[in-house]
Scaffold this motif. Structure first.
Motif, PDB file in Angstrom:
ATOM      1  N   VAL A 142       0.619  -0.908  -0.043  1.00 14.02           N
ATOM      2  CA  VAL A 142      -0.107  -0.071   0.019  1.00 14.02           C
ATOM      3  C   VAL A 142       0.603   1.280   0.381  1.00 14.02           C
ATOM      4  N   ALA A 152       1.152   4.052  -2.264  1.00 12.30           N
ATOM      5  CA  ALA A 152       0.413   5.469  -2.056  1.00 12.30           C
ATOM      6  C   ALA A 152       1.560   6.285  -2.597  1.00 12.30           C
ATOM      7  N   VAL A 160       1.144   7.425   3.123  1.00 12.40           N
ATOM      8  CA  VAL A 160      -0.708   6.481   3.032  1.00 12.40           C
ATOM      9  C   VAL A 160      -0.648   7.832   3.290  1.00 12.40           C
ATOM     10  N   PHE A 180      -7.152   7.036   6.750  1.00 12.49           N
ATOM     11  CA  PHE A 180      -5.283   6.711   6.954  1.00 12.49           C
ATOM     12  C   PHE A 180      -5.549   5.770   8.145  1.00 12.49           C
ATOM     13  N   LEU A 207      -6.232   7.491  -3.371  1.00 11.58           N
ATOM     14  CA  LEU A 207      -5.198   6.304  -3.951  1.00 11.58           C
ATOM     15  C   LEU A 207      -5.224   6.033  -4.843  1.00 11.58           C
TER      16      LEU A 207
END
Length: 250
Positions: free
Chosen positions: A113, A117, A148, A157, A178
């Motif tokens: 992730v 990001a 993120v 988040f 995102l």
């Protein structure tokens, strides 16, 4: 490490960087270090205007950091070094003066992730659910947190961080910034990635570099922030709680 790789292909000023490991693209330190080196290489290559970052396989983009390495950490120094792996990749993406398109073709967890990001433009398929599972094993998404949070905001988040057992749908990731686009199939995803990269490669390289610099304004302190976060994570992974959790999963 067998059959794991990081490949680089450059064609028509577009650099395609592909990583793969047989364990759902979970990334050990050696592959993270190689990925950082390749990203630094294309950053300095005058024949490259655009970078595509992707993984091999169909349904998993990245399962995060290598579980086998995580469970083997036995001191704080090794812990910090381990968590610096994703930090170095994120910093390489930040420092690269060329726009980076990240192709997310499937599920992505934790550090994956963070890579999504750190993209300048992230394209995903309908299979690309996301999860931050770190808190459930006693650590946290601390190293990837700045990337993120920068992309989806503090509220989303913190939601993902605390709800560590849940996969969030790609549509949620798109609604929260995102993913720029969600495509209905991997074939459609590949076509869109290629189309966007071709358009970007035709633009003025100086304008692209100027835009990239603007995108990342306010991140000059990330080197020290990510190092501090890696140190925190390196300590937490040695906690009794985390050791017991990891052993239960093993």
């Amino acid at each position: 490490m067998q059959d794991s790789f990081v490949n680089l292909d450059i064609k028509d000023t577009i650099a395609t960087v592909t990583f793969f490991t047989p364990h759902h693209n979970a990334l050990p330190t050696a592959i993270l270090n190689r990925l950082e080196a390749v990203l630094n290489e294309v950053a300095d290559d005058r024949n490259v205007n655009v970078v595509i970052l992707q993984s091999g396989g169909d349904r998993t983009f990245c399962a995060g950091a290598s579980f086998n390495e995580l469970i083997a950490i036995d001191n704080e120094s090794k812990g910090k070094d381990f968590f610096m792996g994703f930090a170095k990749v994120i910093l390489a993406m930040r420092n690269c003066p060329k726009p980076i398109i990240v192709r997310v073709q499937g599920k992505t967890v934790g550090g994956g992730v963070g890579i999504a990001a750190a993209a300048d433009y992230c394209l995903a398929s309908t299979y690309a659910s996301i999860k931050l599972s770190e808190l459930s094993i006693g650590i946290g998404p601390f190293v990837i947190g700045p990337a993120v949070e920068r992309k989806i905001g503090v509220s989303a988040f913190s939601q993902m961080t605390l709800n560590a057992q849940e996969f969030y749908k790609p549509e949620w990731a798109k609604a929260n910034g995102l993913f720029a686009e969600v495509l209905e199939s991997n074939e459609a995803l590949d076509e869109r990635v290629a189309e966007l990269a071709k358009h970007l490669a035709s633009y003025n390289p100086e304008a692209l570099r100027a835009a990239k610099k603007i995108f990342w304004e306010g991140t000059d302190e990330w080197q020290s922030i990510l190092e501090a976060r890696a140190e925190t994570s390196g300590k937490l992974v040695l906690s009794q709680f985390t050791k017991e959790k990891l052993q239960s999963y093993k």
